[in-house]
Design an enzyme around this catalytic site. Structure first.
Site, PDB file in Angstrom:
ATOM      1  N   LYS A   1       7.247   2.904   3.341  1.00 32.66           N
ATOM      2  CA  LYS A   1       6.509   1.680   3.672  1.00 32.66           C
ATOM      3  C   LYS A   1       5.976   1.672   5.101  1.00 32.66           C
ATOM      4  O   LYS A   1       4.993   0.979   5.398  1.00 32.66           O
ATOM      5  CB  LYS A   1       7.411   0.468   3.464  1.00 32.66           C
TER       6      LYS A   1
ATOM      7  N   SER B   1      11.115   7.837  -2.267  1.00 30.29           N
ATOM      8  CA  SER B   1      10.411   6.783  -1.521  1.00 30.29           C
ATOM      9  C   SER B   1      11.261   6.053  -0.502  1.00 30.29           C
ATOM     10  O   SER B   1      10.716   5.454   0.434  1.00 30.29           O
ATOM     11  CB  SER B   1       9.805   5.772  -2.496  1.00 30.29           C
TER      12      SER B   1
END
Length: 346
Positions: A77, A327
Site C-alpha cells: 500500500k 502483499s
C-alpha cells in the site's frame, strides 16, 4: 457457498448480494484510465519512500514471490499512498483522510508524515490491534467505526475537516501500485502469469496496466478468498457486484474484506485482467506456512492469498514461471515483544 443475487443499485447499504452498481466500461462514469506512462512517472516519484522488492524463488517450484511485506509499512500500500499523497502535497493539500481495513491507513499515515501532511484514518472495529497501533505510531488520527459505516464516516469527517479523501483505488494510487508490476517484469520477463490479491482492486488494476504494457502475453490473475469473492463474481458476470459485509467479513484475510471493487479499479480490471480465482481459508493457511518455511517471509492471511492460488490451481495455470504478490506481512509474531518497529525513510 455463494449467496443468491438480488437486485440493487447503490452499493452502499445491502441486505444481500447487490448487482448493477454501474453500467460497465464506456458509460462515462469514470473518465480516463491509468497508463504505463503514469506508472513510470509514479516510480520516479515514490523512489525515496519505497523499497524495490526482489523476486524470491520457492525451492522446487516454478513459483516466484514478490515480498511486498518488506516495504516500510509492511505492505504494498505504501506505493500508491506515496504517489497520491506526494502529488496532493505538491498541490497544497494539508490534510488527507482514508477509510481502510488497516494497511492503506498505515501507508497513508507514513506518506503523510513524510510530506508534512495531517492524516486521519477510519478503521473498522474488527481491525487487528497491531494495525491500529501502527497507524497511531505513524502520527495518524484514528477513528474506529463498525465495518459497514467506514465509508460513510470517512466522507462525513472529510466534510467536517475539509480533508481530501484518498480512495484505495484513486487514480494516483493505482499508478503507484503499478510500479510493482514494472519491477517484476524487469526481473522476470519470461513470466507466464502473475497472481495478485484483490480487495477493492487497486493493486490488481495497477499491476495489470504495467504488466500488459510490458508483455501482453503474460496472464494477470486476481485472487480472492472464497468467503469474500465479490470481485470474482463481478468478473464472471461482467457487472460490478457487491457482497454485504456480513459475508466478506467471514474470511480471516482482513485486508481482502472490501464488499465491492472500486469503480475505477473495475474499469481497469474489466479491460486488462485475464482471470479471477478463489481460494479456501485452509489454502491461505498452507500458503502462509510455506512462505515462512521455504522463504522465511511472514505473510498475513491477505498477503498469502496469491501463493494459495498457486498451490490450489497450479495445474491449470499457464506454462512458465508464476509470480505471486506477497502483499503484506502485518501480522503479530508470537508475542508483543517481538513486534518490529515500523521503518521510516531516511
Amino acid at each position: 457457498m455463494n449467496p443468491e443475487p438480488t437486485e440493487g443499485a447503490d452499493g452502499t447499504t445491502h441486505t444481500g448480494l447487490v448487482t448493477g452498481l454501474d453500467t460497465g466500461p464506456g458509460t462515462g462514469l469514470v473518465t480516463g484510465l491509468v497508463t504505463a506512462a503514469d506508472v513510470r512517472a509514479a516510480g520516479d516519484r515514490i523512489a525515496p519512500y519505497v523499497r524495490r522488492t526482489p523476486l524470491l524463488r520457492v525451492p522446487g517450484e516454478r513459483l516466484w514471490v514478490k515480498p511486498e511485506n518488506r516495504q516500510p509499512t509492511r505492505s504494498f500500500k505504501v506505493r500508491g499512498a506515496a504517489n497520491a499523497v506526494g502529488r496532493l502535497a505538491g498541490r497544497g493539500v494539508r490534510h488527507v483522510i482514508v477509510q481502510s481495513s488497516g494497511n492503506h491507513a498505515q501507508a497513508i499515515a507514513y506518506a503523510a508524515a513524510e510530506h508534512g501532511v495531517r492524516a486521519t484514518v477510519v478503521l473498522p472495529d474488527t481491525a487487528p490491534d497491531l494495525k491500529v497501533r501502527a497507524a497511531r505510531r505513524l502520527g495518524a488520527e484514528v477513528v474506529i467505526v463498525p465495518p459497514a459505516l467506514r465509508e460513510e464516516a470517512c466522507l462525513a469527517l472529510a466534510d467536517r475537516f475539509g480533508a481530501t479523501v484518498v480512495g484505495s483505488d484513486a487514480y494516483d494510487v493505482i499508478a503507484g501500485h503499478g510500479t510493482a508490476g514494472t519491477e517484476l517484469c524487469l526481473d522476470l520477463p519470461d513470466a507466464g502469469a502473475v497472481l495478485v490479491p484483490v480487495c477493492n482492486g487497486g493493486l490488481l488494476a495497477g499491476i495489470a496496466v504495467a504488466v500488459k504494457a510490458a508483455d501482453p502475453t503474460i496472464r494477470v490473475i486476481g485472487v480472492e478468498p472464497e468467503l469474500a469473492a465479490d470481485g470474482a463474481a463481478s468478473f464472471r458476470t461482467g457487472t460490478r457486484t457487491a457482497w454485504p459485509v456480513e459475508l466478506t467479513y467471514r474470511t480471516r484475510a482482513d485486508g481482502l474484506r472490501a464488499p465491492v471493487l472500486g469503480a475505477l479499479a473495475w474499469e481497469h480490471i474489466h479491460r486488462h485482467v485475464d482471470d479471477m480465482l478463489t481460494v479456501t481459508e485452509d489454502a491461505i493457511d498452507a500458503a502462509a506456512d510455506l512462505l515462512w518455511r521455504e522463504l522465511g517471509e511472514h505473510a498475513e492471511p491477505s498477503g498469502a492469498t496469491a501463493t494459495a492460488a498457486y498451490l490450489t490451481h497450479q495445474a491449470h495455470l499457464p506454462p512458465g514461471p508464476v509470480v505471486a504478490i506477497l502483499s503484506g506481512g502485518n501480522v503479530a509474531i508470537d508475542a508483543e515483544t517481538r513486534e518490529e518497529p515500523l521503518a521510516r525513510s531516511t
